[in-house]
Design a protein around this motif. Structure first.
Motif, short mmCIF file in Angstrom:
data_model
loop_
_atom_site.label_atom_id
_atom_site.label_comp_id
_atom_site.label_asym_id
_atom_site.label_seq_id
_atom_site.Cartn_x
_atom_site.Cartn_y
_atom_site.Cartn_z
N UNK A 80 2.75 -19.83 -2.91
CA UNK A 80 1.43 -19.27 -2.61
C UNK A 80 1.37 -17.89 -3.25
N UNK A 81 0.25 -17.59 -3.90
CA UNK A 81 0.13 -16.36 -4.68
C UNK A 81 -0.27 -15.19 -3.80
N UNK A 82 0.43 -14.09 -3.98
CA UNK A 82 0.09 -12.82 -3.33
C UNK A 82 -0.21 -11.79 -4.40
N UNK A 83 -1.37 -11.18 -4.33
CA UNK A 83 -1.77 -10.17 -5.30
C UNK A 83 -2.16 -8.90 -4.56
N UNK A 84 -1.50 -7.81 -4.91
CA UNK A 84 -1.75 -6.53 -4.25
C UNK A 84 -2.31 -5.57 -5.29
N UNK A 85 -3.49 -5.07 -5.05
CA UNK A 85 -4.13 -4.15 -5.99
C UNK A 85 -3.99 -2.70 -5.50
N UNK A 86 -3.93 -1.82 -6.46
CA UNK A 86 -3.75 -0.40 -6.13
C UNK A 86 -5.08 0.28 -5.88
N UNK B 92 3.75 -3.76 -6.45
CA UNK B 92 4.97 -4.43 -6.93
C UNK B 92 5.38 -5.63 -6.09
N UNK B 93 4.67 -5.87 -4.98
CA UNK B 93 4.91 -7.09 -4.20
C UNK B 93 4.14 -8.28 -4.76
N UNK B 94 3.30 -8.04 -5.75
CA UNK B 94 2.53 -9.11 -6.36
C UNK B 94 3.45 -10.15 -6.98
N UNK C 80 -3.01 -14.46 -0.86
CA UNK C 80 -4.34 -13.98 -1.19
C UNK C 80 -4.27 -12.65 -1.88
N UNK C 81 -5.41 -12.01 -1.97
CA UNK C 81 -5.52 -10.70 -2.60
C UNK C 81 -5.76 -9.65 -1.54
N UNK C 82 -5.06 -8.54 -1.66
CA UNK C 82 -5.17 -7.47 -0.67
C UNK C 82 -4.95 -6.14 -1.37
N UNK C 83 -5.50 -5.10 -0.81
CA UNK C 83 -5.27 -3.76 -1.36
C UNK C 83 -3.94 -3.21 -0.88
N UNK C 84 -3.41 -2.30 -1.66
CA UNK C 84 -2.16 -1.65 -1.28
C UNK C 84 -2.28 -1.05 0.12
N UNK C 85 -1.22 -1.23 0.88
CA UNK C 85 -1.23 -0.77 2.26
C UNK C 85 -1.65 -1.82 3.26
#
Length: 122
Positions: free
Chosen positions: A116-122, A89-91, A10-15
């Motif tokens: 499975x897609x992992x998206x990490x936003x800053x 950078x884990x995206x 899924x999508x998650x914020x940094x940290x």
């Protein structure tokens, strides 16, 4: 027929944190396989993230040590990846894989999931 089915991306914020799961079917016995998580970001080569051997021994890429934890439940034929303190950078697309050899000589691998897609936003 062997099937590896990843979930939990899924999508998650940094940290933030995510827990990936991989449900394995047809691996007999699941406990005897070297299991691993791999990832591939756009434009980059696939890289190993973590592995767990039949005896429970684990190994991690330097980039995720101290942040990610690989585990498995042999009774449920499930593999997990607990990801904490996520960074942009884990995206990547994260894949579950199984190798019938011991991890130290694994040829990566005999069976792969679809990811499975992992998206990490800053």
């Amino acid at each position: 027929q062997v099937q590896l089915l990843e979930s939990g991306g899924g999508s998650v914020q940094a940290g933030g944190s995510l827990r990936l799961s991989c449900a394995a079917s047809g691996l007999l016995p699941f406990s005897r396989y070297c299991m691993g998580w791999f990832r591939q970001a756009p434009g980059k080569e696939r890289e190993g993230v973590a592995t767990i051997d039949s005896d429970g021994a684990t190994s991690y890429a330097d980039s995720v040590k101290g942040r990610f934890t690989i585990s498995k439940d042999n009774a449920k034929n499930n593999l997990y990846l607990q990801m904490s303190r996520l960074k942009p950078e884990d995206t990547a697309m994260y894949y579950c894989a199984a190798d019938r050899r011991t991890c130290s000589v694994a040829g990566w691998g005999d069976y792969w999931g679809r990811g499975t897609q992992v998206t990490v936003s800053s």
